[in-house]
Motif scaffolding. Sequence first.
Motif, PDB file in Angstrom:
ATOM      1  N   ALA A 210       0.832  -1.214   0.000  1.00 48.13           N
ATOM      2  CA  ALA A 210       0.000   0.000   0.000  1.00 48.13           C
ATOM      3  C   ALA A 210       0.862   1.259   0.000  1.00 48.13           C
ATOM      4  O   ALA A 210       0.645   2.184  -0.803  1.00 48.13           O
ATOM      5  N   GLU A 248      -6.987  -7.387   2.099  1.00 51.20           N
ATOM      6  CA  GLU A 248      -6.572  -6.012   1.794  1.00 51.20           C
ATOM      7  C   GLU A 248      -5.125  -5.945   1.313  1.00 51.20           C
ATOM      8  O   GLU A 248      -4.786  -5.142   0.432  1.00 51.20           O
ATOM      9  N   ASP A 252      -3.753  -4.721  -2.429  1.00 50.45           N
ATOM     10  CA  ASP A 252      -2.683  -3.719  -2.581  1.00 50.45           C
ATOM     11  C   ASP A 252      -1.521  -4.271  -3.406  1.00 50.45           C
ATOM     12  O   ASP A 252      -0.912  -3.546  -4.202  1.00 50.45           O
TER      13      ASP A 252
END
Length: 275
Positions: A210, A248, A252
């Motif tokens: 990220a 998540e 990313d």
Amino acid sequence: MDVSGSEEEVEQQKQSTEKTKAQPGKRKRITEKTVEVKKKKKNDQKEFIIPQNKETEDEKSTKPKKKRKKKKTITDVLATSEPKPGSPADLQNLVALYFSDKRSVIEQEELKLQGSCFLSSNDLTHSLSSYLKQVCPKWAKVQKQHTEKSSVVLLIVCSSALRTIELIKQLTTFKGEAKAVKLFAKHIKIEEQVKLLQKGVTHIGVGTPARISALIEKEGLNLQALRYLILDWNWRDQKLRRMVDIPEVKLDLMKLLESGILNNCKKEKVKIGLF
């Protein structure tokens, strides 16, 4: 004319009239009694009616409850199986699945990486330094040739800030005089990292997908000098999840690969290693 006979007839008529008047009251009382008896019978029937096909409270409490089958988590599966080292095919499958509904069939074909795009994978026997020495045997020469700011030669991608710090410590016996920088969001503003990358030459970047993607978007980090992308593929957290098992982080990572790394791999500028 007999007067006494007529008087008797009159008396009889009076008596019959009185009887007639008294009869409605009797009927009324009889009717009320009948209604009361009927109501009582109905109430008694209600009290003693036993509902059919219904379990009593005692039966419900003694009857064993059906147990729902608990869905197995990644932790449950891995706790009872031997972990397997990652392979290029695993990454290929992940990329294909992610882009299956985002790209056309032709575009998906273009995303496929050849075997030459990959470094040898960790077989779970290596430390980070020993693995990097194997896949980057000419590191001393590579690091001396790197003079570009805002870029790195070696990029290591992992799942968290804590794992980043741990991996940087493990680099000690490999990196030599090379400079390594941590690239994650926890307690570090992105502006600070941009300035740090612009200030001097950095050889190795270690961080989360990220933050690395955010730095590329802000042009604080470019991919021009990048030659090696190492994914911390086999490491597992306390719940036995790999980086790609955390939704998540996986998302990313796909965005990072899409930002230009996959294209550079196809051009043979970058090679990917699964540690």
